[in-house]
Design an enzyme around this catalytic site. Structure first.
Site, mmCIF file in Angstrom:
data_model
loop_
_atom_site.group_PDB
_atom_site.id
_atom_site.type_symbol
_atom_site.label_atom_id
_atom_site.label_comp_id
_atom_site.label_asym_id
_atom_site.label_seq_id
_atom_site.Cartn_x
_atom_site.Cartn_y
_atom_site.Cartn_z
ATOM 1 N N ASP A 72 36.609 41.843 37.498
ATOM 2 C CA ASP A 72 36.594 41.650 38.947
ATOM 3 C C ASP A 72 37.544 42.627 39.623
ATOM 4 O O ASP A 72 38.377 43.275 38.973
ATOM 5 C CB ASP A 72 37.032 40.227 39.300
ATOM 6 C CG ASP A 72 35.921 39.207 39.078
ATOM 7 O OD1 ASP A 72 34.787 39.629 38.797
ATOM 8 O OD2 ASP A 72 36.200 38.000 39.173
ATOM 9 N N LYS A 104 33.656 41.412 43.291
ATOM 10 C CA LYS A 104 34.155 40.077 43.594
ATOM 11 C C LYS A 104 35.437 40.122 44.396
ATOM 12 O O LYS A 104 36.426 39.462 44.083
ATOM 13 C CB LYS A 104 34.357 39.259 42.308
ATOM 14 C CG LYS A 104 33.059 38.880 41.619
ATOM 15 C CD LYS A 104 32.217 37.991 42.486
ATOM 16 C CE LYS A 104 30.917 37.602 41.826
ATOM 17 N NZ LYS A 104 30.013 36.923 42.752
ATOM 18 N N MET A 146 42.976 33.330 49.895
ATOM 19 C CA MET A 146 41.878 33.956 50.649
ATOM 20 C C MET A 146 41.802 33.428 52.079
ATOM 21 O O MET A 146 40.725 33.154 52.597
ATOM 22 C CB MET A 146 40.548 33.746 49.905
ATOM 23 C CG MET A 146 40.542 34.339 48.511
ATOM 24 S SD MET A 146 39.119 33.840 47.494
ATOM 25 C CE MET A 146 39.670 32.212 46.918
#
Length: 236
Positions: free
Chosen positions: A35, A57, A166
């Protein structure tokens, strides 16, 4: 490590935060499917003849469709390759493993999960912020800044310490919801960017001021900590 997929957590950043098991497995990999946010130094651990496949990702960026990643894992496992599926942090903390594991199980492919250090735990520590304290924080919760409308903000606002992954893209809405449900504007907040890497930066402020103070800054990728424990940073 023959004919088996190892789903490995790379930790929060630098190579020093790999587990010993992850380090050993990477040194003998034939296929590396990784990733974004995995440090380049870690990628250099694999043998020279190892095939490296970047599947992205990264939030908000183009990435390989999940179905294609699943197919890659199954294909190389059936080719009797030694495969590492490398994810940042820990595979089971917002690592989107379920689809990949289900694909491997359906295809009859053997797999193993190797834990990693999650940025949700490491980033506050590396910034000098303890997530628990016998007075200020008897518990904490970890959640992502995606799909914030699905969260119970009234319940979250009552908790002593929040750790958000995030969440920088929706930071304004997150703060709005917390203030809406009576979190004080003076509540301390820390934004920890690129934790565990040489690029690490930390911004500390209050809920009522952080948006103004970071308005012109690029904050992602970051871990956000909200709660009185942020104030302990100046002592630690």
């Amino acid at each position: 490590m023959t004919n088996k997929v190892y789903i490995i957590g790379a930790g929060p950043g630098k190579i020093e935060y790999l587990t010993v098991k992850a380090y050993r497995l990477l040194k003998s990999a034939e296929i590396l499917i990784y990733d974004a946010l995995v440090d380049a130094e870690i990628l250099n651990l694999v043998p020279e003849n190892c095939l490296k496949i970047d599947v992205g990702k990264r939030g908000g960026k183009p990435s390989t469709p999940q179905g294609e990643i699943n197919s890659l894992l199954v294909k190389h496992c059936r080719d009797r390759k030694q495969i590492i599926r490398l994810k940042s942090g820990d595979p089971f903390i917002f690592g989107r493993c379920l689809s990949e594991i289900q694909a491997l199980k359906t295809a009859g492919c053997e797999f193993e999960i190797v834990p990693g250090i999650s940025s949700a735990l490491a980033a506050p520590l590396l910034a000098g912020i303890p997530l628990t304290d016998n007075v200020l924080s008897r518990c904490f919760v970890i959640f992502t800044g995606h799909e914030i409308d699905a969260l119970d903000w009234e319940a979250l606002s009552r908790l002593e310490t929040l750790v958000i992954l995030m969440g920088t893209r929706n930071l304004r809405d997150i703060i709005y919801q917390l203030l809406r449900y009576n979190k004080l504007p003076s509540t301390p907040i820390a934004i920890i960017r690129w934790a565990g890497t040489p690029k690490q930066e930390v911004w500390v402020s209050e809920l009522g001021n952080i948006l103004t103070e970071t308005a012109e800054l690029s904050l992602s990728p970051a871990v956000i900590v909200i709660g009185e424990v942020v104030g302990l940073r100046k002592f630690l």
